[in-house]
Design a protein around this motif. Structure first.
Motif, PDB file in Angstrom:
ATOM      1  N   TRP D  55       0.958  -1.321  -0.195  1.00 36.11           N
ATOM      2  CA  TRP D  55      -0.002   0.204   0.097  1.00 36.11           C
ATOM      3  C   TRP D  55       0.882   1.317   0.061  1.00 36.11           C
ATOM      4  O   TRP D  55       0.687   2.043  -0.760  1.00 36.11           O
ATOM      5  N   TRP D  56       2.100   1.395   0.718  1.00 35.11           N
ATOM      6  CA  TRP D  56       2.796   2.381   0.833  1.00 35.11           C
ATOM      7  C   TRP D  56       3.472   2.457  -0.628  1.00 35.11           C
ATOM      8  O   TRP D  56       3.847   3.664  -1.178  1.00 35.11           O
ATOM      9  N   VAL D  58       2.237   1.932  -3.529  1.00 31.36           N
ATOM     10  CA  VAL D  58       1.200   2.418  -4.347  1.00 31.36           C
ATOM     11  C   VAL D  58       1.024   3.905  -4.041  1.00 31.36           C
ATOM     12  O   VAL D  58       1.232   4.812  -5.027  1.00 31.36           O
ATOM     13  N   GLU D  59       1.061   4.500  -2.931  1.00 23.26           N
ATOM     14  CA  GLU D  59       0.934   5.786  -2.484  1.00 23.26           C
ATOM     15  C   GLU D  59       2.439   6.517  -2.803  1.00 23.26           C
ATOM     16  O   GLU D  59       2.212   7.829  -3.073  1.00 23.26           O
ATOM     17  N   THR D  60       3.292   5.861  -3.018  1.00 24.00           N
ATOM     18  CA  THR D  60       4.541   6.479  -3.039  1.00 24.00           C
ATOM     19  C   THR D  60       4.923   6.711  -4.607  1.00 24.00           C
ATOM     20  O   THR D  60       5.171   7.620  -5.136  1.00 24.00           O
ATOM     21  N   VAL D  64       1.228  10.188  -4.065  1.00 22.30           N
ATOM     22  CA  VAL D  64      -0.099  10.733  -3.202  1.00 22.30           C
ATOM     23  C   VAL D  64       0.862  10.933  -1.698  1.00 22.30           C
ATOM     24  O   VAL D  64       0.754  12.067  -1.140  1.00 22.30           O
ATOM     25  N   GLY D  65       1.445  10.022  -1.094  1.00 20.72           N
ATOM     26  CA  GLY D  65       1.997  10.046   0.186  1.00 20.72           C
ATOM     27  C   GLY D  65       1.391  10.804   1.137  1.00 20.72           C
ATOM     28  O   GLY D  65       1.456  11.912   1.642  1.00 20.72           O
ATOM     29  N   TYR D  66       0.391   9.987   1.682  1.00 16.96           N
ATOM     30  CA  TYR D  66      -0.646  10.307   2.774  1.00 16.96           C
ATOM     31  C   TYR D  66       0.308  10.477   4.168  1.00 16.96           C
ATOM     32  O   TYR D  66      -0.084  11.463   4.915  1.00 16.96           O
ATOM     33  N   GLY D  67       1.497   9.937   4.281  1.00 17.99           N
ATOM     34  CA  GLY D  67       2.150  10.008   5.425  1.00 17.99           C
ATOM     35  C   GLY D  67       1.784   9.118   6.504  1.00 17.99           C
ATOM     36  O   GLY D  67       2.122   9.121   7.725  1.00 17.99           O
ATOM     37  N   ASP D  68       0.876   8.024   6.336  1.00 18.12           N
ATOM     38  CA  ASP D  68       0.499   6.919   7.224  1.00 18.12           C
ATOM     39  C   ASP D  68       1.579   5.873   7.383  1.00 18.12           C
ATOM     40  O   ASP D  68       1.561   5.552   8.504  1.00 18.12           O
ATOM     41  N   PHE D  69       2.251   5.921   6.301  1.00 18.20           N
ATOM     42  CA  PHE D  69       3.582   5.037   6.269  1.00 18.20           C
ATOM     43  C   PHE D  69       4.657   5.614   5.432  1.00 18.20           C
ATOM     44  O   PHE D  69       4.535   6.088   4.398  1.00 18.20           O
ATOM     45  N   TYR D  70       5.951   5.478   6.006  1.00 15.95           N
ATOM     46  CA  TYR D  70       7.077   5.908   5.468  1.00 15.95           C
ATOM     47  C   TYR D  70       8.312   5.422   6.112  1.00 15.95           C
ATOM     48  O   TYR D  70       8.303   5.135   7.323  1.00 15.95           O
ATOM     49  N   PRO D  71       9.427   5.380   5.239  1.00 12.84           N
ATOM     50  CA  PRO D  71      10.676   4.716   5.669  1.00 12.84           C
ATOM     51  C   PRO D  71      11.155   5.597   6.733  1.00 12.84           C
ATOM     52  O   PRO D  71      11.231   6.904   6.555  1.00 12.84           O
TER      53      PRO D  71
END
Lengths: 154, 154, 154, 154
Positions: D55-56, D58-60, D64-71
Motif C-alpha cells: 500500500w505504501w 502504491v501511494e509512493t 500521493v504520500g498520505y504519510g500514514d507509512f514512510y521509511p
C-alpha cells in the motif's frame, strides 16, 4: 549537413532535459543544506540534520510529501517552494523531451517517405523530359532528311 | 507573412502557458486569503494566518501536501480543490507547451528541407522547360532556313 | 471531406480527454461511497462519512495526499489505489491531448504552406505546358504556311 | 513495407510505455519486500508488514504520500527514492507515448493528404506529357504527309 542538423535539433530537447535534471540535483543538494541552516533553532523544527533534509528534498521534489519532515520557518518554506517548483518543472521538461523524441522517431519515417516522393517526382520529370527530347531528335532528323531529297528533286 | 503566421502560431501555446501560470498565481494568492476566511473559527482549524495559508497553497498547487496544514471546513475544502485542479492543469498546459516548442524547433528543420525540395522541383521544371524551348527554337530555325533554299531552288 | 477528416481526427484526443475526465468524476463519486462502506467499523478508520470521503477522493486523485484522511482496510486501499491510478492517467491523457491540440494548431499553418507549394507546382506545370503548346501551334502554322507556297512553286 | 515501418515505429513508444509500466510493477513488488527488510527492527518503524508496504509503494509511486507509512532508515529511504523516481518517470513516458499516439493519428490524415498531392502531381505530369506527345505525333504526320505530295510534285 543533415546529420549536423539532426545533432543540433536533438541537442535542444536533450540538452533541456539533461540541464533541468542537473539543476534539480544541485537544487536538492544545496536546498537540503540551506533548509537545515534556515530551520536551525526554530521551535518544532524537524529538518535538523543534512541526511534527513536530503530525504525531505527527495520527497518534496517528487511531490510525494509524506509529512514526516517539512519546513516551519519562512525561509525554510521559500527553499521548499523552490525545490517543489524546480522538481515539477524538471518532470515537465523531461516528459516534453520524451514526447519530442518519440514524435521525432515517427518523423524520421515520414521524412524517408517524403524523400521517396521527391525521388519519384524527379524520376518522372526526367523521364518526361527525355521522352520529349527524343521526339525532338526524330522531328529534326525528319526535317534534315526531307530537306535533302527535296533539294535533289528541285 | 510567414513571420506573422509564425508569431501567431507561437503565441497560442506561449499565451496558454503564460495565462495558466498567471491564473495559478492569482488562484494561490486569493485562495490563501479565502481559505483563512473560510476556516476562521472552525474547530481544529490550522489554516489561521495568511503566511501559513500561502505556504499551504504552494504545497497544495504543487500536489506535495505534507499534511502540516489542510482545510477542515466544507468551503475551505472547495477552495483547496480549486487550487489543486488549477495547479495540475497549469503543469499539464506548461508541459504540453514545452513539447510543442521542442517539436516546433524540430519542424523548423523539416520546413527548411521542404523548402529545399520545393526549390529543387522548381529549378528542375524550369531547366526542363528551357531545354524544350531551345529545341523548339532550333526546329523553327530549321523550318525557316529550309524554306528559303527551297524557294530559291523552285 | 477535409472538414470531415478534421472533425474525425480532432474527436480522438478530445474524446479521450473528455472520456477520461468523465471516468475520473464517476470513479471519485462511487469511490467515495465505496471507501466509506469498506472502512465502516474498522479500528482507527477516519473515512467515515461521504463528505469527508469526497474530499479524500479529491486530494487522492490530484495526488496531494495531506494525510488527514486515508483508508486503513485492504478493500479501502484497493479503492484508493484505483482512484490514484485513474487520477494520474487522466492528467496524462489531458496533457497529451493539450500537446496534440497545440501541435495541431502549428500544423494547420504547415498544411497551409504545403497547399501553397502544391498550387505553385500546379501553376508552374500549367504555365510550362501552355508555353510548349503555343510553340507547337507556331511550328504547325509554319509547316502549313510553308507547304502552300512550296506547292505553288512546284 | 509501409505497414512494417508503421509497426516498427509504433512499437517504440508502445514498447517504452509497456516496458516502463512493467519495470514500475516489479519495482513496487520488490521495493515493498526490500523496505520491510530494511526497516525491520528500526525504532519508530511503521513499514513492518508486506501488505502495508505494498500500500505504501502504491501511494509512493503515485506521489500521493498520505504519510500514514514512510521509511525511517537510510536504506528504506533509498528504496523509497527509487520507487518515487521510477513512478514519476513511468508517468512521463506514458504521457509522452499518449501524445505521440494522438499526434500520429493526426499525421495519418496528413499522410493521406500528402499522398493525394503526390497522385495529383503524377496525374498532371502524365497528362501534360501525353498532350505534348500527341502534338509531336501531329507534327510528324504533317511532316510525312507534306513530304509525299512535294515528292509527287517534284
Amino acid at each position: 549537413m543533415d546529420v549536423l542538423l539532426g545533432r543540433e535539433g536533438r541537442s535542444l530537447h536533450l540538452k533541456a532535459a539533461g540541464g533541468a535534471t542537473a539543476v534539480l540535483a544541485i537544487t536538492m543538494l544545496t536546498g537540503s543544506w540551506a533548509v537545515v541552516a534556515a530551520e536551525e533553532g526554530a521551535r518544532n523544527a524537524n529538518l535538523t540534520t543534512y541526511p534527513r533534509a536530503l530525504w525531505w528534498s527527495v520527497e518534496t521534489a517528487t511531490t510525494v510529501g509524506y509529512g514526516d519532515f517539512y519546513p516551519v520557518t519562512p525561509w525554510g518554506r521559500v527553499i521548499g517552494a523552490v525545490v517543489m517548483v524546480v522538481g515539477i518543472t524538471t518532470y515537465g521538461i523531461v516528459t516534453a523531451a520524451l514526447a519530442t523524441w518519440f514524435v521525432g522517431r515517427e518523423d524520421r519515417r515520414r521524412r524517408r517517405m517524403a524523400r521517396s516522393v521527391e525521388e519519384a517526382v524527379h524520376k518522372l520529370s526526367d523521364e518526361t523530359a527525355n521522352a520529349l527530347h527524343e521526339r525532338f531528335d526524330r522531328v529534326e532528323r525528319m526535317l534534315s532528311t526531307k530537306g535533302e531529297p527535296e533539294a535533289g528533286a528541285g
